[in-house]
Design an enzyme around this catalytic site. Structure first.
Site, mmCIF file in Angstrom:
data_model
loop_
_atom_site.group_PDB
_atom_site.id
_atom_site.type_symbol
_atom_site.label_atom_id
_atom_site.label_comp_id
_atom_site.label_asym_id
_atom_site.label_seq_id
_atom_site.Cartn_x
_atom_site.Cartn_y
_atom_site.Cartn_z
ATOM 1 N N THR A 111 0.609 -1.765 -0.314
ATOM 2 C CA THR A 111 0.676 0.245 0.312
ATOM 3 C C THR A 111 1.061 1.094 0.146
ATOM 4 O OG1 THR A 111 0.167 0.057 2.082
ATOM 5 C CG2 THR A 111 -2.225 -0.923 1.510
ATOM 6 N N SER A 120 -3.861 -1.768 7.211
ATOM 7 C CA SER A 120 -4.926 -1.950 5.555
ATOM 8 C C SER A 120 -5.241 -3.203 5.300
ATOM 9 C CB SER A 120 -3.494 -1.217 4.793
ATOM 10 O OG SER A 120 -2.844 -1.548 4.750
ATOM 11 N N CYS A 136 17.818 4.965 -3.323
ATOM 12 C CA CYS A 136 17.418 5.448 -4.645
ATOM 13 C C CYS A 136 17.973 6.802 -4.961
ATOM 14 C CB CYS A 136 16.245 6.677 -4.893
ATOM 15 S SG CYS A 136 15.958 7.413 -2.612
ATOM 16 N N SER A 166 8.795 12.369 -1.755
ATOM 17 C CA SER A 166 7.921 11.043 -2.639
ATOM 18 C C SER A 166 9.131 9.868 -1.145
ATOM 19 C CB SER A 166 7.199 10.199 -3.674
ATOM 20 O OG SER A 166 8.835 10.557 -4.583
ATOM 21 N N HIS A 194 14.207 12.529 -8.607
ATOM 22 C CA HIS A 194 14.859 13.393 -7.607
ATOM 23 C C HIS A 194 16.269 13.671 -8.815
ATOM 24 C CE1 HIS A 194 14.154 10.837 -4.383
ATOM 25 N NE2 HIS A 194 15.243 10.436 -3.984
HETATM 26 P P1 A2P Z 1 0.435 0.332 5.672
HETATM 27 O O1 A2P Z 1 -0.116 0.588 4.627
HETATM 28 O O2 A2P Z 1 -0.325 -0.704 6.256
HETATM 29 O O3 A2P Z 1 0.093 1.192 6.540
HETATM 30 P P2 A2P Z 1 5.671 4.572 2.925
HETATM 31 O O4 A2P Z 1 6.606 4.172 2.156
HETATM 32 O O5 A2P Z 1 4.371 4.943 1.986
HETATM 33 O O6 A2P Z 1 4.667 4.954 4.376
HETATM 34 O O7 A2P Z 1 4.436 3.197 3.269
HETATM 35 C C1 A2P Z 1 4.783 1.704 3.954
HETATM 36 C C2 A2P Z 1 4.383 0.786 3.950
HETATM 37 O O8 A2P Z 1 4.975 0.032 4.664
HETATM 38 C C3 A2P Z 1 2.728 1.124 3.332
HETATM 39 O O9 A2P Z 1 2.585 -0.432 2.504
HETATM 40 C C4 A2P Z 1 3.138 -0.011 5.159
HETATM 41 O O10 A2P Z 1 1.377 -0.719 4.875
HETATM 42 C C5 A2P Z 1 3.453 -0.602 5.316
HETATM 43 N N1 A2P Z 1 4.453 -1.505 7.196
HETATM 44 C C6 A2P Z 1 3.901 -0.314 7.453
HETATM 45 N N2 A2P Z 1 4.598 -1.020 9.019
HETATM 46 C C7 A2P Z 1 4.157 -2.464 8.386
HETATM 47 C C8 A2P Z 1 4.113 -3.496 9.408
HETATM 48 N N3 A2P Z 1 4.963 -3.567 10.369
HETATM 49 N N4 A2P Z 1 4.004 -4.933 8.636
HETATM 50 C C9 A2P Z 1 3.441 -5.139 7.208
HETATM 51 N N5 A2P Z 1 4.078 -3.697 6.707
HETATM 52 C C10 A2P Z 1 3.546 -2.514 7.161
#
Ligand code: A2P
Length: 351
Positions: free
Chosen positions: A11, A40, A128, A158, A253
């Site tokens: 996500t 999520s 990156c 981002s 970037h």
């Molecule tokens: P979630 O959407 O459930 O929080 P970004 O880099 O855009 O911040 O996204 C971070 C990604 O890592 C998201 O998909 C987030 O899911 C996921 N994430 C964050 N914490 C965990 C966790 N403890 N276990 C699995 N996925 C995680």
């Protein structure tokens, strides 16, 4: 072969691009699993027109998985990558968790695909900013040799995830409306202070080390050496130093790079030719017609765009260039999926 694939962080800013890159890739996907945190779990994402339900990540999520792409933060990778490998998956990790492990290849396929031969189930995707820099420098190193690099980055928000994009947009809107806004994410989620990024430049990406460099700058130095100097993160074959800054750009970037080559007969035309002929690089270098790389044009593209190539006016054998690439694609999701394609072609997509 056909593979069962898992995307961890499906996500997130990078994870959503990983889904797209797998959709477009040459890999034969039998089934795909979308993993994230429990927050999520239950939401739906699309893959090749089909809805797939996002699941919470647990050790057993990886049963039957052949390929796991991780981009959910370093602590998630540290916790679950070993679980995935134990269950027979090859892991490609986009976080910094394992990049400096001598047993873990750190790979940009166009530059050091041969390092993949040494993998033990885990391959690290570089930072990156490092990826797009070595994409610009490798054709030059191959042709003329490379002794020194000084880089200044102008990095998109981002790179700090979806929350950082939202914060910068909300902050920009508040600023234009003359309203107060209290930042909570940038420059670094986990650091003590937060600053306005909208209409501002922040010379801090990741936390500060004791020597006055940020950890992002440290990564650019040591990852570049590990990739370009045969796996030695402390090699002195190429001197590298970096200053990293964040600019209020959503995606892609930019980097201003000064470099010194070994062959003092190197020319701008020779460098342009080398870049033009290097897979994944696009030369956009025509000052007379105001042609040069820009983030708004690079966003959404897989290539690294290079221009403004010119000699240093006082130091023979030294040059400057300007380099732009989509930090979520070549800088993250695309490079990871490209590694998987190379592994597949090299018959190395197995533990
Ligand atoms: P979630 O959407 O459930 O929080 P970004 O880099 O855009 O911040 O996204 C971070 C990604 O890592 C998201 O998909 C987030 O899911 C996921 N994430 C964050 N914490 C965990 C966790 N403890 N276990 C699995 N996925 C995680």
């Amino acid at each position: 072969s056909e593979y069962n694939v898992a995307i961890v962080g499906a996500t997130g800013a990078v994870g959503t691009r990983m889904i797209k890159m797998v959709e477009q890739s040459k890999l034969h996907v039998k089934a795909i699993k979308m993993l994230a945190s429990k927050h999520s779990a239950g939401t739906k994402v699309k893959f090749r027109g089909q809805e797939v339900t996002v699941e919470e990540t647990t050790p057993d999520s990886f049963t039957g998985i052949d390929l796991a792409l991780f981009s959910a933060g370093g602590s998630v990778s540290k916790q679950y990558a070993p679980e995935a490998i134990k269950r027979g998956a090859v892991v490609i990790d986009n976080t910094s968790a394992f990049r400096m492990d001598p047993d873990v290849p750190l790979v940009v396929p166009e530059v050091n695909a041969e390092a993949l031969q040494q993998h033990h189930g885990l391959i690290a995707n570089p930072n990156c900013s490092t990826i797009q820099m070595v994409m610009a420098l490798e054709p030059i190193r191959e042709k003329y040799g490379l002794s020194r690099v000084i880089v200044t980055t102008l990095q998109a928000v981002s790179g700090a995830g979806n929350r950082a994009i939202k914060e910068t947009l909300d902050e920009s809107r508040a600023y234009l409306d003359g309203k107060e806004y209290t930042p909570e994410v940038l420059p670094v989620k986990g650091d003590k202070k937060h600053y306005q990024q909208a209409f501002n430049v922040l010379p801090q990406i990741d936390v500060f080390e004791d020597d006055g460099y940020t950890h992002e700058e440290w990564k650019m130095i040591h990852e570049t050496k590990k990739i370009m100097c045969g796996g030695d993160m402390n090699s002195d074959d190429i001197q590298v130093t970096a200053t990293c800054s964040r600019v209020p750009v959503p995606v892609a970037h930019s980097e201003s790079i000064y470099f010194e080559v070994l062959d003092k007969n190197a020319t701008v035309e020779g460098i342009q030719d080398a870049i033009k002929n290097f897979d994944g690089d696009v030369l956009q270098d025509d000052p007379a017609n105001q042609i040069y790389p820009q983030p708004i044009n690079a966003a959404g593209k897989k290539e690294t765009f290079i221009g403004r190539i010119r000699p240093d006016l006082e130091n023979k054998g030294s040059f400057h260039l300007w380099n732009v690439s989509d930090n979520l694609l070549k800088g993250a999701a695309w490079n990871s999926v490209e590694i998987a394609e190379y592994l597949d072609e090299m018959d190395l997509l197995r533990v």
